[in-house]
Scaffold this motif. Structure first.
Motif, short mmCIF file in Angstrom:
data_model
loop_
_atom_site.label_atom_id
_atom_site.label_comp_id
_atom_site.label_asym_id
_atom_site.label_seq_id
_atom_site.Cartn_x
_atom_site.Cartn_y
_atom_site.Cartn_z
N ARG A 1 3.39 -0.17 -40.53
CA ARG A 1 4.47 -1.14 -40.40
C ARG A 1 3.97 -2.58 -40.28
NH1 ARG A 1 7.38 -0.82 -36.06
NH2 ARG A 1 9.41 -1.21 -36.98
N GLY A 2 2.71 -2.76 -40.00
CA GLY A 2 2.14 -4.10 -39.96
C GLY A 2 2.89 -5.00 -38.99
N THR A 3 3.19 -6.20 -39.45
CA THR A 3 3.76 -7.21 -38.55
C THR A 3 5.18 -6.90 -38.09
OG1 THR A 3 4.36 -8.48 -40.49
CG2 THR A 3 2.30 -9.09 -39.39
N LEU A 4 5.77 -5.82 -38.61
CA LEU A 4 7.05 -5.39 -38.01
C LEU A 4 6.84 -5.05 -36.54
CD1 LEU A 4 8.89 -3.00 -40.48
CD2 LEU A 4 9.29 -5.43 -40.02
N ASN A 5 5.61 -4.68 -36.19
CA ASN A 5 5.32 -4.36 -34.79
C ASN A 5 5.48 -5.56 -33.87
OD1 ASN A 5 4.22 -1.47 -34.70
ND2 ASN A 5 3.09 -2.35 -36.43
N LEU A 6 5.49 -6.75 -34.46
CA LEU A 6 5.64 -7.96 -33.63
C LEU A 6 7.09 -8.18 -33.21
CD1 LEU A 6 3.36 -10.22 -35.83
CD2 LEU A 6 2.84 -9.39 -33.51
N ILE A 7 8.00 -7.47 -33.85
CA ILE A 7 9.42 -7.67 -33.56
C ILE A 7 9.86 -6.68 -32.48
CG2 ILE A 7 11.75 -7.58 -34.50
CD1 ILE A 7 10.59 -8.46 -37.18
N THR A 8 10.22 -7.22 -31.32
CA THR A 8 10.63 -6.40 -30.19
C THR A 8 12.15 -6.50 -30.02
OG1 THR A 8 10.49 -8.24 -28.66
CG2 THR A 8 8.47 -6.97 -29.02
N PRO A 9 12.73 -5.55 -29.31
CA PRO A 9 14.16 -5.70 -28.99
C PRO A 9 14.46 -7.06 -28.37
CG PRO A 9 13.41 -3.49 -28.43
CD PRO A 9 12.19 -4.27 -28.83
N GLU A 10 13.53 -7.55 -27.55
CA GLU A 10 13.74 -8.86 -26.92
C GLU A 10 13.81 -9.98 -27.97
OE1 GLU A 10 14.58 -9.33 -24.02
OE2 GLU A 10 14.09 -11.39 -23.44
N ASN A 11 12.94 -9.89 -29.00
CA ASN A 11 13.04 -10.85 -30.10
C ASN A 11 14.43 -10.84 -30.72
OD1 ASN A 11 9.81 -9.98 -30.81
ND2 ASN A 11 10.32 -12.15 -30.95
N ILE A 12 14.89 -9.64 -30.96
CA ILE A 12 16.18 -9.50 -31.64
C ILE A 12 17.31 -10.02 -30.75
CG2 ILE A 12 17.83 -7.78 -32.51
CD1 ILE A 12 15.41 -6.15 -33.52
N ARG A 13 17.24 -9.66 -29.49
CA ARG A 13 18.28 -10.08 -28.55
C ARG A 13 18.33 -11.61 -28.46
NH1 ARG A 13 19.09 -11.43 -23.59
NH2 ARG A 13 16.87 -11.51 -23.07
N LEU A 14 17.17 -12.22 -28.32
CA LEU A 14 17.13 -13.68 -28.21
C LEU A 14 17.59 -14.34 -29.51
CD1 LEU A 14 13.80 -14.17 -26.23
CD2 LEU A 14 16.15 -14.60 -25.40
N ALA A 15 17.15 -13.77 -30.63
CA ALA A 15 17.52 -14.36 -31.92
C ALA A 15 19.03 -14.32 -32.13
CB ALA A 15 16.79 -13.65 -33.06
N ALA A 16 19.66 -13.23 -31.69
CA ALA A 16 21.12 -13.15 -31.84
C ALA A 16 21.80 -14.28 -31.08
CB ALA A 16 21.61 -11.78 -31.36
N GLY A 17 21.14 -14.75 -30.02
CA GLY A 17 21.69 -15.85 -29.24
C GLY A 17 21.73 -17.16 -30.00
N LEU A 18 21.05 -17.21 -31.15
CA LEU A 18 21.07 -18.43 -31.97
C LEU A 18 22.35 -18.56 -32.77
CD1 LEU A 18 17.39 -18.15 -33.25
CD2 LEU A 18 18.27 -19.81 -31.58
N VAL A 19 23.14 -17.50 -32.78
CA VAL A 19 24.41 -17.56 -33.53
C VAL A 19 25.42 -18.36 -32.71
CG1 VAL A 19 26.31 -16.23 -34.52
CG2 VAL A 19 23.95 -15.36 -34.68
N LYS A 20 25.66 -19.58 -33.16
CA LYS A 20 26.57 -20.47 -32.42
C LYS A 20 27.78 -20.89 -33.23
CE LYS A 20 22.98 -21.75 -29.31
NZ LYS A 20 21.61 -22.30 -29.34
N ASN A 21 27.57 -21.04 -34.52
CA ASN A 21 28.68 -21.48 -35.37
C ASN A 21 29.37 -20.31 -36.08
OD1 ASN A 21 27.81 -24.21 -34.93
ND2 ASN A 21 26.22 -23.87 -36.49
N GLY A 22 28.68 -19.19 -36.13
CA GLY A 22 29.23 -18.10 -36.91
C GLY A 22 29.18 -18.37 -38.40
N LYS A 23 28.22 -19.20 -38.80
CA LYS A 23 28.09 -19.51 -40.23
C LYS A 23 26.95 -18.68 -40.81
CE LYS A 23 27.71 -23.13 -43.67
NZ LYS A 23 27.84 -24.57 -43.97
#
Lengths: 289, 289, 289, 289
Positions: free
Chosen positions: A20-42
């Motif tokens: 999986r290579g660098t997919l291993n760098l993506i943690t649930p925490e990464n995903i959770r925090l990234a979802a927090g970037l959705v502010k405009n819904g665009k």
């Protein structure tokens, strides 16, 4: 533990049997925090149209779609399509089985043994259920004050840092980089120029990708990396990023609207087709702000 | 304003020239709120493997992937794939140009005129840059206390309501419904049974879909709708949901892990390939909790 | 009896339900006599290589062949090919369902009704089990004393007669004409010129074809007929020869060796693939002297 | 000179760089004499329909043909086809690059080296411009007094001789054998039986083929050779005839009409598509009496 000869290597980092290579760098925490970037819904589709005359690596066949349709004026009408295309058509992602060097794929797998006409038994695209995380758009031509970078123009590690700084955005582990070179503008202006080479990152960006633990990097050109001509003599980014780092490249992006909106941070979802044993997949990456 | 003869119709609701149908129900606010459902950072790929023996509408050709590879033991090795497949292969989404009836597509477009061998000039899949929003999994077999629904077993509007209530989840405008019938379990247990028909929603669900302003509905079977046999005499859900409501159907989902996790609410991203003039696309829908 | 509006017509000549057109002109006696032309036992393949960069009608997709291979060094190795191509690729023959005009195909069949995505239910290539008979090579550039005819240069009925006379060869009912324009030489010399148009027969040749009761005519160019540009505004030979006369055209021939050998008379066997409901077929016509 | 380990071998017989194998047995004199067999002017197409449900080696993909059509009721209408198929579809011929064993192809070429995704650089089908000569139909079921041979029933060298004698036909150098087993009747009667194995020649026929200097042998089954099951454990005829003898096999023939007519001797023309680097080709062999 297997090791690549190259100093820049993630071989063995996630186990000797990792695919999986660098997919291993993506943690649930990464995903959770990234979802927090959705502010405009665009939401932005980063895919170009997938069509016969769309961008493709020049020697490859054009995408061929033929519609199958029927029409009973008193009853049902309907349609579907027969598709004949290369897995790396239009906007697409490279599996880690896409490129190998001196016989070895990412994590030391023997390419000659594991890749046959029937597909890849290691490092295939079906290891990539999804790539999700924080997207960082690096808009190099805006930073440089040009419409688009020029043929063969290198984007260096220093450029990446300076651009990020100018945009006031930091780089974090697990990030998904969206590299804008402006080259997709050339596609509609001058197809022959678009296909003759491209601006993109050079080898100085490789330690940068490794040190920042980037999960994936995509660009608005054929191959992310700078090429003075196509085909080039070497593809050092493909060779080292895919093979040694196990890093995902995705290509032929449309980043124009994101750049116009200065959407430097976003929540990104890349969902390859789950092509069993495939070497890559067409994709429609979605960035949301 | 054009109108469908059917009382259940969205023709003209979003303008006489609309080609997006229920995508119009998805607002930036929907997307923003749905992103707020990401709490664990856990992502689910809802796609089954896309491969030769994967699920497909029985009369259609199998997906064919042939790997193109080369290997210079002293230099580069690499691979790509030639793909030959139907646009509605494996897990896929139907464009609004997929089905029409009595000569008319969604919003009154003339199917015989607008769909040719070269594709659809109205209602094609390239109108669907993405479908993003709140996903609601309705796990009918768990609600009913069975492993999976049976061949030809109907899921009614009352079932949908009762299931939602049992899961303590409400239904909102713009929602994306994930209907679990358990039928995908049958795929691996008894392929002949899987292909002979399916459980799914019946016509009573159509007013429910319209009243709740559902944006899209997907299921773990060939066609979302109940079929006593394949091919059936009629496809009322395809006929009315796609044609009259302009509602998106997506099919052959793997909902097993979401059901096991009771992931009833999620943030969903569906990103069709941007196939110009296409009648649908294979997809890998992603649900995130 | 149905009739074409055109004075040059074979509609109804072989029955109102005929789908074979000028194949009806070929009798066992034709075949028997033609076999008598075999004196040297020398055979010519009139096909060009069927390959990605081979000749094709410019807007069409290139032929795509991907080899599927496996190799067990201690046991079997083997290979086959996946082919993706247009039925009218490289050297090919047109079925009578290939072209129609004002809604009607050869013998008055309704093209819009009889041709669907699933093929032609009238006049398809599977009506052509074989075309066998006496071949007459008309080597126009040799007759005219030029290397090859030029772009847009017409071959008239008078040219056909004068060329035949210069070669001391007569024309008989059921003959298969091999028209050499020299244009295939241009293919290897100047591909852009080859694809920009072609020399070929003009409308004056149509009564000639009808009066001589020619069974089929092939040429060393895209479409047998003269075209000042590609695509042309009209295709009168396709329109009248195929639709009104039910006459078979075959194209992209390599006639160089036959011309060098002055092989003006030969025994010809054309064996289309028996593609059920197909609009044409790639072929490898064989001429024997 | 390279030699096969097998006593039955033509390696080196026609030079160390030969790629044509038993085509070398066909001389102009063979062709001239064979043409003299045309007495009735009756031609037989030996091809079955090339269509989705036609005969094919069971693991292979079905032939896929989609018609591309357009219709301007006031102007042109027309159609062509997109073809997706295996090179060994329906009635077809095997190139000498189709099968190898222990790493070597006919004449000692290294299969692993000479066959890649891009095709065969030795022994490919484009070495076969045509196979022309005297055809000898050996109608084994008629000789044995049965409708068709049975699953796994071997045709031995003794059977071939006895059948030829019963038909009062001799065997000559360069002949093309048409082996009728009756198995194609099973195709329409019981597809599952047809695909489960087949009657055909056994290893005793190999010296017979070599001693008689047969140029090609075709049959009305999947693979000419007897198979108790499909796939079989070994394919000795493919292995020895193709690899060691350089002998051409062609398959899935329709020999019913020839058998009904007792057309034991004929003039045969086999014209493979000239697929550059291909492993075989669909064909429509023509026999003329």
């Amino acid at each position: 533990m297997s090791t690549s000869k190259n100093a820049l290597s993630n071989w063995g980092r996630w186990g000797s049997d990792d695919q999986r290579g660098t997919l291993n760098l993506i943690t649930p925490e990464n995903i959770r925090l990234a979802a927090g970037l959705v502010k405009n819904g665009k939401a932005y589709s980063l895919s170009v149209p997938l069509e016969q005359e769309g961008p493709r690596w020049p020697p490859r066949q054009k995408t061929w779609r033929v519609t199958i349709h029927s029409n009973d004026p008193q009853g049902f009408g309907g349609s579907g399509d027969a598709l004949m295309m290369h897995s790396h058509s239009g906007t697409h992602i490279d599996a880690l089985s896409h490129i190998w060097h001196e016989g070895q794929m990412y994590n030391g797998y023997d390419g000659g043994k594991h890749v046959t006409s029937f597909g890849a038994t290691r490092n295939s695209i079906d290891n990539v259920a999804h790539i999700i995380g924080r997207g960082v758009l690096l808009d190099i031509p805006t930073y440089k004050g040009v419409e688009h970078l020029s043929l063969g123009e290198a984007v260096t590690a220093a450029d990446l840092d300076a651009c990020a700084q100018s945009q006031n955005v930091d780089i974090r582990s697990g990030d998904i980089i969206l590299l804008r070179t402006g080259w997709m503008r050339v596609f509609s202006q001058d197809r022959a120029l678009f296909d003759s080479g491209e601006p993109g990152i050079d080898e100085s960006a490789l330690p940068w990708l490794r040190e920042h633990d980037i999960a994936a990097i995509g660009a608005d050109n054929h191959g992310v990396e700078v090429m003075g001509s196509i085909p080039p003599d070497d593809l050092p980014i493909h060779r080292i990023a895919i093979r040694d780092l196990g890093l995902y490249l995705f290509e032929n992006l449309d980043l124009e609207q994101m750049a116009a909106d200065k959407a430097y941070e976003s929540f990104i979802v890349i969902a390859p087709l789950r092509l069993t044993a495939g070497a890559g997949s067409p994709v429609n990456p979605i960035a949301i702000t």
